[in-house]
Design an enzyme around this catalytic site. Structure first.
Site, PDB file in Angstrom:
ATOM      1  N   GLU A  79       0.841  -1.194   0.000  1.00 18.61           N
ATOM      2  CA  GLU A  79       0.000   0.000   0.000  1.00 18.61           C
ATOM      3  C   GLU A  79       0.875   1.244   0.000  1.00 18.61           C
ATOM      4  O   GLU A  79       0.466   2.298  -0.465  1.00 18.61           O
ATOM      5  CB  GLU A  79      -0.888  -0.020   1.262  1.00 18.61           C
ATOM      6  CG  GLU A  79      -1.992   1.032   1.322  1.00 18.61           C
ATOM      7  CD  GLU A  79      -1.553   2.401   1.861  1.00 18.61           C
ATOM      8  OE1 GLU A  79      -2.352   3.333   1.787  1.00 18.61           O
ATOM      9  OE2 GLU A  79      -0.425   2.533   2.383  1.00 18.61           O
ATOM     10  N   CYS A 111      -4.737  -3.467   1.761  1.00 15.19           N
ATOM     11  CA  CYS A 111      -4.055  -4.544   2.500  1.00 15.19           C
ATOM     12  C   CYS A 111      -4.250  -5.911   1.853  1.00 15.19           C
ATOM     13  O   CYS A 111      -3.804  -6.927   2.394  1.00 15.19           O
ATOM     14  CB  CYS A 111      -4.564  -4.601   3.933  1.00 15.19           C
ATOM     15  SG  CYS A 111      -4.491  -3.026   4.757  1.00 15.19           S
ATOM     16  N   HIS A 233      -6.594 -10.990   8.455  1.00 15.68           N
ATOM     17  CA  HIS A 233      -5.938  -9.692   8.306  1.00 15.68           C
ATOM     18  C   HIS A 233      -6.121  -8.976   9.648  1.00 15.68           C
ATOM     19  O   HIS A 233      -7.231  -8.956  10.194  1.00 15.68           O
ATOM     20  CB  HIS A 233      -6.575  -8.889   7.172  1.00 15.68           C
ATOM     21  CG  HIS A 233      -6.164  -7.453   7.192  1.00 15.68           C
ATOM     22  ND1 HIS A 233      -4.848  -7.066   7.189  1.00 15.68           N
ATOM     23  CD2 HIS A 233      -6.890  -6.305   7.254  1.00 15.68           C
ATOM     24  CE1 HIS A 233      -4.776  -5.752   7.241  1.00 15.68           C
ATOM     25  NE2 HIS A 233      -6.004  -5.258   7.283  1.00 15.68           N
TER      26      HIS A 233
HETATM   27  N1  CAA Z   1     -10.500   0.321  28.440  1.00 21.35           N
HETATM   28  C1  CAA Z   1     -10.754  -0.753  27.669  1.00 21.35           C
HETATM   29  N2  CAA Z   1     -11.294  -0.679  26.419  1.00 21.35           N
HETATM   30  C2  CAA Z   1     -11.563   0.545  25.945  1.00 21.35           C
HETATM   31  C3  CAA Z   1     -11.330   1.723  26.699  1.00 21.35           C
HETATM   32  C4  CAA Z   1     -10.770   1.574  28.007  1.00 21.35           C
HETATM   33  N3  CAA Z   1     -10.497   2.623  28.776  1.00 21.35           N
HETATM   34  N4  CAA Z   1     -11.709   2.775  25.971  1.00 21.35           N
HETATM   35  C5  CAA Z   1     -12.177   2.293  24.780  1.00 21.35           C
HETATM   36  N5  CAA Z   1     -12.086   0.961  24.785  1.00 21.35           N
HETATM   37  C6  CAA Z   1     -12.447   0.040  23.709  1.00 21.35           C
HETATM   38  C7  CAA Z   1     -13.779   0.388  23.059  1.00 21.35           C
HETATM   39  O1  CAA Z   1     -14.874  -0.102  23.818  1.00 21.35           O
HETATM   40  C8  CAA Z   1     -13.630  -0.309  21.727  1.00 21.35           C
HETATM   41  O2  CAA Z   1     -13.839  -1.706  21.885  1.00 21.35           O
HETATM   42  P1  CAA Z   1     -15.048  -2.411  21.103  1.00 21.35           P
HETATM   43  O3  CAA Z   1     -14.723  -2.203  19.650  1.00 21.35           O
HETATM   44  O4  CAA Z   1     -14.994  -3.809  21.546  1.00 21.35           O
HETATM   45  O5  CAA Z   1     -16.278  -1.674  21.507  1.00 21.35           O
HETATM   46  C9  CAA Z   1     -12.137  -0.157  21.406  1.00 21.35           C
HETATM   47  O6  CAA Z   1     -11.498   0.169  22.656  1.00 21.35           O
HETATM   48  C10 CAA Z   1     -11.835   0.943  20.395  1.00 21.35           C
HETATM   49  O7  CAA Z   1     -12.315   2.161  20.933  1.00 21.35           O
HETATM   50  P2  CAA Z   1     -13.285   3.109  20.117  1.00 21.35           P
HETATM   51  O8  CAA Z   1     -14.498   2.351  19.698  1.00 21.35           O
HETATM   52  O9  CAA Z   1     -13.450   4.344  20.928  1.00 21.35           O
HETATM   53  O10 CAA Z   1     -12.550   3.427  18.764  1.00 21.35           O
HETATM   54  P3  CAA Z   1     -11.196   4.202  18.469  1.00 21.35           P
HETATM   55  O11 CAA Z   1     -11.331   5.650  18.650  1.00 21.35           O
HETATM   56  O12 CAA Z   1     -10.039   3.546  19.157  1.00 21.35           O
HETATM   57  O13 CAA Z   1     -11.043   3.914  16.923  1.00 21.35           O
HETATM   58  C11 CAA Z   1     -10.794   2.724  14.940  1.00 21.35           C
HETATM   59  C12 CAA Z   1     -11.077   2.606  16.414  1.00 21.35           C
HETATM   60  C13 CAA Z   1     -11.812   3.644  14.286  1.00 21.35           C
HETATM   61  C14 CAA Z   1     -10.880   1.370  14.278  1.00 21.35           C
HETATM   62  C15 CAA Z   1      -9.384   3.339  14.754  1.00 21.35           C
HETATM   63  O14 CAA Z   1      -8.425   2.512  15.354  1.00 21.35           O
HETATM   64  C16 CAA Z   1      -9.013   3.530  13.304  1.00 21.35           C
HETATM   65  O15 CAA Z   1      -9.419   4.492  12.647  1.00 21.35           O
HETATM   66  N6  CAA Z   1      -8.178   2.592  12.758  1.00 21.35           N
HETATM   67  C17 CAA Z   1      -7.767   2.636  11.384  1.00 21.35           C
HETATM   68  C18 CAA Z   1      -8.758   1.972  10.466  1.00 21.35           C
HETATM   69  C19 CAA Z   1      -8.805   0.480  10.666  1.00 21.35           C
HETATM   70  O16 CAA Z   1      -7.913  -0.147  11.195  1.00 21.35           O
HETATM   71  N7  CAA Z   1      -9.873  -0.137  10.163  1.00 21.35           N
HETATM   72  C20 CAA Z   1     -10.006  -1.564  10.220  1.00 21.35           C
HETATM   73  C21 CAA Z   1     -10.776  -2.092   9.054  1.00 21.35           C
HETATM   74  S1  CAA Z   1     -10.024  -1.519   7.535  1.00 21.35           S
HETATM   75  C22 CAA Z   1      -8.771  -2.605   7.228  1.00 21.35           C
HETATM   76  O17 CAA Z   1      -8.763  -3.672   7.742  1.00 21.35           O
HETATM   77  C23 CAA Z   1      -7.680  -2.216   6.299  1.00 21.35           C
HETATM   78  C24 CAA Z   1      -6.548  -1.756   7.136  1.00 21.35           C
HETATM   79  O18 CAA Z   1      -5.699  -2.532   7.550  1.00 21.35           O
HETATM   80  C25 CAA Z   1      -6.509  -0.351   7.447  1.00 21.35           C
END
Ligand code: CAA
Length: 388
Positions: A79, A111, A233
């Site tokens: 990528e 990916c 993945h």
């Molecule tokens: N203690 C424990 N857990 C906690 C917590 C705490 N204090 N605070 C938050 N969490 C948990 C949440 O409950 C959540 O868990 P669940 O999903 O089980 O509910 C987890 O931590 C993530 O928290 P948020 O939901 O608040 O989300 P975030 O702000 O961390 O964002 C994301 C998550 C949007 C995926 C972000 O990481 C992101 O943008 N990542 C890049 C995109 C990505 O990876 N997408 C995946 C699919 S695309 C793909 O696969 C291609 C690729 O490789 C990019």
């Protein structure tokens, strides 16, 4: 004729960022990263380590002189390409000294493309059974400072030698792909970092898994009972864990459920410490499974779920070959622990450093530790590499 993965190698950057340090700097509860995303650290590549140096280092570990004299195709899936025109595979072909009468090219689809590369390699070896194909998945996953994806960055490359009579994994003929046109993660030519609809992307990942798996099961008349392990993945391990839960249906016997769950833990062991490596992340999961699972045996069927945003997904499988355990690295964990830990301030500087070109397109770099190859300098816009 059996065709598949005969050798597998891996390289990652020599620097790491601890998630606890990032959490403190971003005023975030550390459990959000360690429990919520299931990440402990990320590999951080300096400017002198790119997809060419990582890919060449991963392949260099596994190739003999005889392999280099026989390989007739080199495919780099990525990528985070370094050139809009010239394929990274050509640089790697040269750095490794592979015989000249080979085809070298680069493949792209977020990916996903290493899975297409593996399939192309399989078709090539089917037509020419004495051929060997080098498939490399190499990426530096960079989302940018203070973005939602920042805690899921990483860097690394997986190299696989695809041959007939493979000694690690024999690929089955059961690929089931799906394409859907969605904007969950994309990177226009003018941007160094992707545009991401984070939550939407996780929904796409999980829905592609569910629907591709349903079609796969129907077409090949199979279910999870037939598998010893499933590799995913891994953009971050928590999402793969949610993916696994989509496959674990209630009718599965407890012993099978436990086996699949234990093997899943083994398969995320390295990703927890490295982060996302985009095209290589599914294959790093396979490597992690092979090197950390306790009960795998020859003949075990392994499932693979590949996902690339945009989106293309694919499920396929392979069978472990007798003696596979003798083809693995014994001290990978120790190597990961040897990475130098960066402060958050140094990570911010090192990971996002850009080449400062003079008027003639020259830039020099030094002072960074890299794997076996280094981007030495840029000379009149040409990237020049050296072996360390
Ligand atoms: N203690 C424990 N857990 C906690 C917590 C705490 N204090 N605070 C938050 N969490 C948990 C949440 O409950 C959540 O868990 P669940 O999903 O089980 O509910 C987890 O931590 C993530 O928290 P948020 O939901 O608040 O989300 P975030 O702000 O961390 O964002 C994301 C998550 C949007 C995926 C972000 O990481 C992101 O943008 N990542 C890049 C995109 C990505 O990876 N997408 C995946 C699919 S695309 C793909 O696969 C291609 C690729 O490789 C990019």
């Amino acid at each position: 004729m059996s065709i598949g993965i005969d050798k597998i190698g891996f390289a990652t950057a020599k620097y790491q960022l601890k998630m606890a340090d990032l959490a403190a700097a971003r005023d975030t509860d550390p459990n959000k990263y360690s429990v919520g995303l299931m990440l402990d650290s990320l590999s951080i590549a300096p400017i002198t380590e790119d997809i060419v140096t990582l890919g060449a280092a991963a392949a260099d570990q596994i190739l003999t002189k005889e392999d280099k004299a026989t390989i007739d195709m080199v495919i780099v899936a990525t990528e985070s390409s370094i050139d809009q025109s010239k394929a990274a595979a050509i640089f790697i072909h040269g750095l490794l000294g592979i015989q000249p009468f080979a085809r070298s090219l680069e493949m792209k689809e977020a990916c996903y493309s290493a899975t297409a590369a593996l399939n192309y390699a399989k078709l090539h070896v089917t037509a020419k059974p004495h051929s060997k194909v080098l498939v490399i998945a190499s990426d530096i996953a960079k989302y940018g400072l203070r973005t939602s994806g920042e805690p899921t960055q990483g860097a690394g490359a997986v190299a696989m030698l695809v041959t007939s009579q493979p000694r690690i994994l024999a690929l089955n003929d059961d690929n089931m792909a799906q394409t859907r046109d969605v904007m969950d993660f994309w990177r226009p030519n003018y941007s160094n970092t992707p545009f991401v609809q984070g939550m939407f992307s996780t929904k796409q990942y999980l829905d592609c898994l569910k629907t591709t798996w349903a079609e796969y099961q129907q077409r090949y008349d199979t279910n999870l009972k037939d598998f010893a392990a499933f590799c995913f993945h891994i953009p971050y391990p928590k999402l793969a864990s949610k993916g696994l839960n989509k496959l674990l249906d209630k009718s599965l016997p407890d012993a099978k459920r436990e086996q699949i769950q234990q093997n899943f833990e083994a398969s995320i062991h390295y990703s927890r410490q490295i982060g996302n490596i985009y095209t290589g992340s599914l294959y790093l999961s396979f490597l992690s499974l092979l090197e950390n699972a306790k009960t795998l045996k020859a003949g075990d069927k392994i499932g693979f779920f590949s996902y690339g945003s945009g989106a293309v997904s694919e499920i396929f499988s392979g069978q472990l070959v007798a003696g596979f355990e003798n083809r693995l690295e014994k001290n990978r964990q120790a190597q990961l622990e040897q990475r130098q830990t960066l402060s958050v301030a140094d990570y911010e500087k090192i990971f996002f450093e850009e080449a400062q070109l003079d008027d003639q397109g020259n830039a020099e770099f030094d002072g960074y530790d890299t794997h076996s190859f280094t981007l030495d300098r840029i000379d009149q816009h040409q990237r020049l590499y050296k072996r360390n």
